[in-house]
Design a protein around this motif. Sequence first.
Motif, PDB file in Angstrom:
ATOM      1  N   LEU A  46       0.844  -1.213   0.000  1.00 34.23           N
ATOM      2  CA  LEU A  46       0.000   0.000   0.000  1.00 34.23           C
ATOM      3  C   LEU A  46       0.874   1.257   0.000  1.00 34.23           C
ATOM      4  N   GLY A  47       0.582   2.178  -0.908  1.00 32.97           N
ATOM      5  CA  GLY A  47       1.307   3.451  -0.969  1.00 32.97           C
ATOM      6  C   GLY A  47       2.695   3.344  -1.553  1.00 32.97           C
ATOM      7  N   MET A  48       3.145   2.136  -1.840  1.00 33.85           N
ATOM      8  CA  MET A  48       4.469   1.986  -2.472  1.00 33.85           C
ATOM      9  C   MET A  48       4.259   1.964  -3.982  1.00 33.85           C
ATOM     10  N   ASN A  49       3.829   0.806  -4.524  1.00 33.58           N
ATOM     11  CA  ASN A  49       3.442   0.795  -5.935  1.00 33.58           C
ATOM     12  C   ASN A  49       1.957   0.527  -6.119  1.00 33.58           C
ATOM     13  N   THR A  50       1.234   0.431  -4.993  1.00 34.65           N
ATOM     14  CA  THR A  50      -0.231   0.321  -5.014  1.00 34.65           C
ATOM     15  C   THR A  50      -0.790   1.646  -4.505  1.00 34.65           C
ATOM     16  N   SER A  51      -1.764   2.190  -5.220  1.00 33.91           N
ATOM     17  CA  SER A  51      -2.338   3.480  -4.851  1.00 33.91           C
ATOM     18  C   SER A  51      -2.738   3.484  -3.373  1.00 33.91           C
ATOM     19  N   GLY A  52      -2.287   4.518  -2.620  1.00 34.72           N
ATOM     20  CA  GLY A  52      -2.358   4.444  -1.166  1.00 34.72           C
ATOM     21  C   GLY A  52      -3.396   5.339  -0.511  1.00 34.72           C
ATOM     22  N   GLY A  53      -3.228   5.492   0.790  1.00 37.96           N
ATOM     23  CA  GLY A  53      -4.201   6.169   1.640  1.00 37.96           C
ATOM     24  C   GLY A  53      -4.256   7.676   1.466  1.00 37.96           C
ATOM     25  N   PHE A  54      -3.382   8.259   0.637  1.00 36.15           N
ATOM     26  CA  PHE A  54      -3.513   9.689   0.333  1.00 36.15           C
ATOM     27  C   PHE A  54      -4.545   9.905  -0.772  1.00 36.15           C
ATOM     28  N   GLY A  55      -5.340   8.871  -1.059  1.00 36.98           N
ATOM     29  CA  GLY A  55      -6.513   8.986  -1.917  1.00 36.98           C
ATOM     30  C   GLY A  55      -7.713   8.539  -1.096  1.00 36.98           C
ATOM     31  N   ALA A  56      -8.885   9.077  -1.392  1.00 32.26           N
ATOM     32  CA  ALA A  56     -10.071   8.800  -0.560  1.00 32.26           C
ATOM     33  C   ALA A  56     -10.638   7.404  -0.788  1.00 32.26           C
ATOM     34  N   LYS A  57     -10.090   6.655  -1.749  1.00 27.98           N
ATOM     35  CA  LYS A  57     -10.473   5.246  -1.917  1.00 27.98           C
ATOM     36  C   LYS A  57      -9.221   4.420  -2.204  1.00 27.98           C
ATOM     37  N   ILE A  58      -9.201   3.206  -1.664  1.00 26.69           N
ATOM     38  CA  ILE A  58      -8.146   2.239  -2.017  1.00 26.69           C
ATOM     39  C   ILE A  58      -8.824   0.916  -2.375  1.00 26.69           C
ATOM     40  N   ARG A  59      -8.182   0.159  -3.273  1.00 35.83           N
ATOM     41  CA  ARG A  59      -8.657  -1.213  -3.519  1.00 35.83           C
ATOM     42  C   ARG A  59      -7.464  -2.134  -3.316  1.00 35.83           C
ATOM     43  N   VAL A  60      -7.630  -3.120  -2.424  1.00 34.14           N
ATOM     44  CA  VAL A  60      -6.507  -3.956  -1.988  1.00 34.14           C
ATOM     45  C   VAL A  60      -6.943  -5.414  -1.837  1.00 34.14           C
ATOM     46  N   PRO A  61      -5.966  -6.334  -1.819  1.00 34.82           N
ATOM     47  CA  PRO A  61      -6.284  -7.740  -1.515  1.00 34.82           C
ATOM     48  C   PRO A  61      -6.754  -7.867  -0.065  1.00 34.82           C
ATOM     49  N   SER A  62      -7.722  -8.759   0.180  1.00 31.56           N
ATOM     50  CA  SER A  62      -8.277  -8.876   1.541  1.00 31.56           C
ATOM     51  C   SER A  62      -7.227  -9.351   2.541  1.00 31.56           C
ATOM     52  N   ASP A  63      -6.155  -9.999   2.078  1.00 32.29           N
ATOM     53  CA  ASP A  63      -5.166 -10.445   3.069  1.00 32.29           C
ATOM     54  C   ASP A  63      -4.195  -9.331   3.474  1.00 32.29           C
ATOM     55  N   TRP A  64      -4.481  -8.106   3.081  1.00 33.31           N
ATOM     56  CA  TRP A  64      -3.775  -6.938   3.643  1.00 33.31           C
ATOM     57  C   TRP A  64      -4.638  -6.236   4.700  1.00 33.31           C
ATOM     58  N   VAL A  65      -5.866  -6.709   4.899  1.00 29.33           N
ATOM     59  CA  VAL A  65      -6.855  -5.930   5.644  1.00 29.33           C
ATOM     60  C   VAL A  65      -7.066  -6.528   7.042  1.00 29.33           C
ATOM     61  N   VAL A  66      -7.115  -5.642   8.049  1.00 28.99           N
ATOM     62  CA  VAL A  66      -7.395  -6.048   9.435  1.00 28.99           C
ATOM     63  C   VAL A  66      -8.727  -5.423   9.843  1.00 28.99           C
ATOM     64  N   LYS A  67      -9.600  -6.243  10.436  1.00 33.69           N
ATOM     65  CA  LYS A  67     -10.873  -5.706  10.943  1.00 33.69           C
ATOM     66  C   LYS A  67     -10.576  -4.836  12.169  1.00 33.69           C
ATOM     67  N   MET A  68     -11.226  -3.691  12.275  1.00 33.25           N
ATOM     68  CA  MET A  68     -10.991  -2.791  13.409  1.00 33.25           C
ATOM     69  C   MET A  68     -11.290  -3.524  14.714  1.00 33.25           C
ATOM     70  N   PRO A  69     -10.280  -3.658  15.602  1.00 35.04           N
ATOM     71  CA  PRO A  69     -10.572  -4.346  16.862  1.00 35.04           C
ATOM     72  C   PRO A  69     -11.470  -3.490  17.764  1.00 35.04           C
ATOM     73  N   ASP A  70     -12.284  -4.159  18.607  1.00 38.44           N
ATOM     74  CA  ASP A  70     -13.031  -3.421  19.632  1.00 38.44           C
ATOM     75  C   ASP A  70     -12.012  -2.680  20.483  1.00 38.44           C
ATOM     76  N   GLY A  71     -12.304  -1.435  20.802  1.00 42.03           N
ATOM     77  CA  GLY A  71     -11.356  -0.674  21.627  1.00 42.03           C
ATOM     78  C   GLY A  71     -10.579   0.352  20.826  1.00 42.03           C
ATOM     79  N   LEU A  72     -10.625   0.236  19.495  1.00 45.93           N
ATOM     80  CA  LEU A  72      -9.993   1.253  18.634  1.00 45.93           C
ATOM     81  C   LEU A  72     -11.045   1.807  17.694  1.00 45.93           C
ATOM     82  N   ASP A  73     -10.834   3.026  17.216  1.00 49.40           N
ATOM     83  CA  ASP A  73     -11.725   3.581  16.195  1.00 49.40           C
ATOM     84  C   ASP A  73     -10.871   4.050  15.025  1.00 49.40           C
ATOM     85  N   LEU A  74     -11.553   4.488  13.965  1.00 50.76           N
ATOM     86  CA  LEU A  74     -10.829   4.817  12.728  1.00 50.76           C
ATOM     87  C   LEU A  74      -9.739   5.859  12.993  1.00 50.76           C
TER      88      LEU A  74
END
Length: 326
Positions: A92-120
Amino acid sequence: MKFNAFWVEKTENGFERSIIEREVDDLPEGDVLVDVAYSSLNYKDGLSASGSPGVTRNYPHTPGIDAAGIVAESTSTKFSQGDEVIVIGFDLGMNTSGGFGAKIRVPSDWVVKMPDGLDLRSSMIIGTAGFTAAECIQKLEMAGLSKDAGPVLVTGATGGVGSVAVKLLAQLGHEVHAVTGKSDKKDFLVALGASEVLSRDQIMEGLEKPLLKETWAGVVDTVGGDMLFNALKGLRYGGSLAACGLVGGPSFSATVLPFILRHVNLLGVDSVQLPIGEKEIIWNRLASDWKVDLSSLEEVLHLDSLSGAIDRILKGEMVGRGVLHY
Ligand SMILES: NC(=O)c1ccc[n+]([C@@H]2O[C@H](COP(=O)([O-])OP(=O)(O)OC[C@H]3O[C@@H](n4cnc5c(N)ncnc54)[C@H](OP(=O)(O)O)[C@@H]3O)[C@@H](O)[C@H]2O)c1
């Protein structure tokens, strides 16, 4: 569908930055599309935004190695529309379009579900920098660091990784010594929990000596270069140094003496390729027993203030964590 994004282009005058509207169809393949709510600024984003080939090879490009947001579309069984998620590292953000854009599309195995106790927002005040600080501390603990073992040194202490490391170590009951190049930030570091603040000159004393006085039980080093080796020479018997950064340079001269006479450990720390299961464990700790209030470290950024903040992080002038709000 369009979205706003920071944009870095290679031109004949060098690398130029702007804010543009991009098309979702132009995002790379991936099974999860995320509406980004927050991102954060890391040193590596500065490198990507200024054309460092070790980080980003292909331009034009949208940097941003961190993103937290809401799943907009998912063909993965692991995530559903509306889930709050965190994405850091991998490509992410290296050669894949990153978080400095309002949308990203990524493989699901890069994604972590927000744990209880943290917010965005709080997850992005942590971001890669804070996550890496936690990873360093976890690795030091695994190598035997306990809060009774002696002080822990943090280098680059006012930066992203460093400031979170100081705060988290202090909260966990460690005595923290902090190294900074910013003589006016002593009070800031003491407020975070440092009991001693050293200048860069102080930590570089005795560079020519094979060993230094046994002082620290552990070191979180974000600087690299000769500062890393001087800190290693000042470890107590059996102590460990977690090396995660290179703002002071990638190379250092060394001898084997601290290793064979003081039994010390030099531990490598990488947050980028760390497997997703291990990332989840650290995020869950940061949401529970390692939950730490980092709100005092946040500098709010928007797309139009990002470029100035990028210039500051490249000069080592950032303090705390720059958080991009959409
Ligand atoms: N291994 C990983 O997975 C991983 C993850 C995140 C970050 N990193 C690396 O960790 C480092 C820190 O990242 P960051 O996001 O915390 O950056 P940052 O916010 O810019 O912080 C770096 C700090 O280092 C100090 N510094 C800057 N230039 C220096 C120099 N020439 N000599 C000595 N100290 C200097 C400054 O603090 P003071 O003024 O207080 O000294 C600066 O604020 C970077 O090299 C980054 O690439 C690695």
